[in-house]
Design an enzyme around this catalytic site. Structure first.
Site, PDB file in Angstrom:
ATOM      1  N   THR A 184      48.972  28.675  34.688  1.00 53.16           N
ATOM      2  CA  THR A 184      48.850  27.221  34.559  1.00 53.16           C
ATOM      3  C   THR A 184      47.777  26.850  33.530  1.00 53.16           C
ATOM      4  OG1 THR A 184      47.355  27.110  36.482  1.00 53.16           O
ATOM      5  CG2 THR A 184      49.695  26.748  36.878  1.00 53.16           C
ATOM      6  N   ASP A 185      46.737  27.655  33.397  1.00 52.21           N
ATOM      7  CA  ASP A 185      45.766  27.444  32.321  1.00 52.21           C
ATOM      8  C   ASP A 185      46.457  27.539  30.967  1.00 52.21           C
ATOM      9  OD1 ASP A 185      43.369  26.901  33.591  1.00 52.21           O
ATOM     10  OD2 ASP A 185      42.753  28.988  33.706  1.00 52.21           O
ATOM     11  N   LEU A 186      47.218  28.598  30.780  1.00 51.60           N
ATOM     12  CA  LEU A 186      47.844  28.844  29.480  1.00 51.60           C
ATOM     13  C   LEU A 186      48.872  27.770  29.147  1.00 51.60           C
ATOM     14  CD1 LEU A 186      48.305  32.706  29.796  1.00 51.60           C
ATOM     15  CD2 LEU A 186      46.495  31.477  28.612  1.00 51.60           C
ATOM     16  N   GLY A 189      47.193  24.590  28.126  1.00 55.55           N
ATOM     17  CA  GLY A 189      46.763  24.649  26.740  1.00 55.55           C
ATOM     18  C   GLY A 189      47.896  24.372  25.767  1.00 55.55           C
TER      19      GLY A 189
END
Length: 414
Positions: A184-186, A189
């Protein structure tokens, strides 16, 4: 990706990067790879937390571990590092000066966290109305959880992603699992960089910047994709299926004589060609397996038949047999095997950048940008920077004399 000084897609775009950890830095690295001048603001003395998230650590020229973690290098290529203490009035003034000359600002502080420093959207929009300002938070700027801190693991759990990842109940090792990278971070981004580029296009038409509110939770829900659509339209809660697909069969890993392989059969023609190649043409016309819907309905019976067939050859033999028959098939690689794959090598996906920061680290390796633009491809310019490596350089570009830089350093503002 080219090592070049050629005109790039975002040449002339300046980005003030107030992000930390992964989601925000992943966004700004995408912009940097496309040619934007990204100035990463680090805390004096420590910098971004992932600089110390190890092991593993970068090695010096003699092969010894340094105190710099490889985690940081994941998402900070092509950036310049400037150390500024934003808790000081002088640091805040300096950041406002930099924002006034920037096209984009990306930050991932808690909701309202930058207002006390005069670095929130409203304050900076008054200084620079053209500024595209992107905020990345765990839960967004409104709603009952807006003030909560958000990390990828929390979002994978709260979004339901972990509930559909892992072995099904009743199987050894059953239970919810996180994805092996901070997904979910990636994705946040990637979505954030897309939103920023859209806002830049709007600015071309209107002359005005805008605020972008990116939340890990929103992205975590969005990337549930077909699983979310299935629930919203049927009311049936998706369950864990290991490596199987809820809507396709056979579409998972299968045992071979020497290990395992992946079959990703997405239509009836592919299944028929597989059965013919495997010497079992009758399977494709079996009343239980003739269509994908039937194969999903009779998945367990199909797997019994498939396992008996796939164990008859090695993984390499299956790939050689199927790749020219347009049947999607491949190995289950570890990461070393993946980087050794001839296609990965042909695409030049492993890259290395030299770094001369006086810390004994000669070069840093990473993965090339997957963005392939024919006229303005991503370019390699800077290795992930040492802490404060470009502070003097960037401040000189702002027109600051050496004496003032020395005063700021003496006062520990930089």
């Amino acid at each position: 990706m080219q090592v070049s000084s050629q005109q790039s897609a975002l040449a002339g775009i300046k980005v003030l990067d107030l992000t930390r950890v992964l989601a925000g830095p992943w966004c700004t690295q995408i912009l940097a790879d496309l040619g934007a001048d990204v100035i990463k603001i680090d805390r004096p003395g420590g910098g971004d937390d992932p600089r110390a998230w190890g092991p593993p650590f970068l090695k010096d020229a003699d092969g010894r571990d340094t105190d710099q973690a490889t985690y940081f290098t994941t998402c900070n290529r092509n950036k310049r590092s400037v150390t500024i203490d934003m808790a000081t009035l002088e640091g805040q003034a300096l950041l406002r000066q930099m924002a006034a000359q920037s096209d984009i600002l990306v930050e991932n502080f808690k909701t309202g966290g930058l207002k006390q420093f005069g670095l929130d959207f409203d304050s900076l929009h008054a200084i620079n109305p053209r500024l595209v300002y992107c905020s990345v938070t765990g839960f967004g700027h409104d709603g009952p959880h807006a003030m909560r801190a958000g990390y990828d693991l929390l979002i994978q759990a709260s979004s339901g992603l972990m509930s559909i990842t892992g072995q099904p109940d009743g199987v050894p090792g059953a239970g919810p699992l996180r994805v092996g990278v901070a997904l979910t971070d990636l994705f946040t981004g990637v979505y954030a960089s897309t939103a920023i580029l859209a806002a830049l296009e709007v600015r071309h038409r209107t002359g005005e910047g805008q605020h972008i509110d990116m939340a890990l939770l929103d992205v975590g829900m969005a990337v549930l994709a077909n699983q979310a659509s299935a629930f919203l339209n049927t009311g049936v809660i998706p369950q864990r299926q290991g490596n199987g697909n809820p809507s396709l069969a056979p579409y998972q890993d299968f045992p071979t004589r020497d290990g395992a392989m992946i079959l990703a059969i997405g239509n009836n023609g592919q299944f028929q060609r597989f059965c013919e190649a495997a010497g079992r043409p009758a399977l494709a016309s079996d009343a239980c397996f003739a269509t994908n819907t039937l194969r999903v309905e009779h998945r367990e019976a199909l797997l019994v038949e498939m396992h008996a067939v796939t164990r008859s050859r090695t993984t390499a033999e299956w790939i050689a047999l199927l790749e020219h028959r347009a049947v999607p098939c491949g190995p289950v690689n570890d990461i070393a095997q993946a980087f050794d794959d001839p296609q990965v090598k042909a695409r030049k996906l492993a890259v290395s950048l030299p770094r001369d920061a006086g810390d004994g680290i000669a070069a840093i390796s990473g993965v090339a940008s997957p963005l392939r633009l024919s006229a303005t491809p991503p370019v390699l310019r800077y290795a992930p920077p040492a802490l404060g490596q470009h502070t003097d350089e960037v401040l000189r570009e702002l027109g600051m004399p050496a004496s003032q830089i020395a005063e700021l350093r003496s006062a520990r503002v930089i």
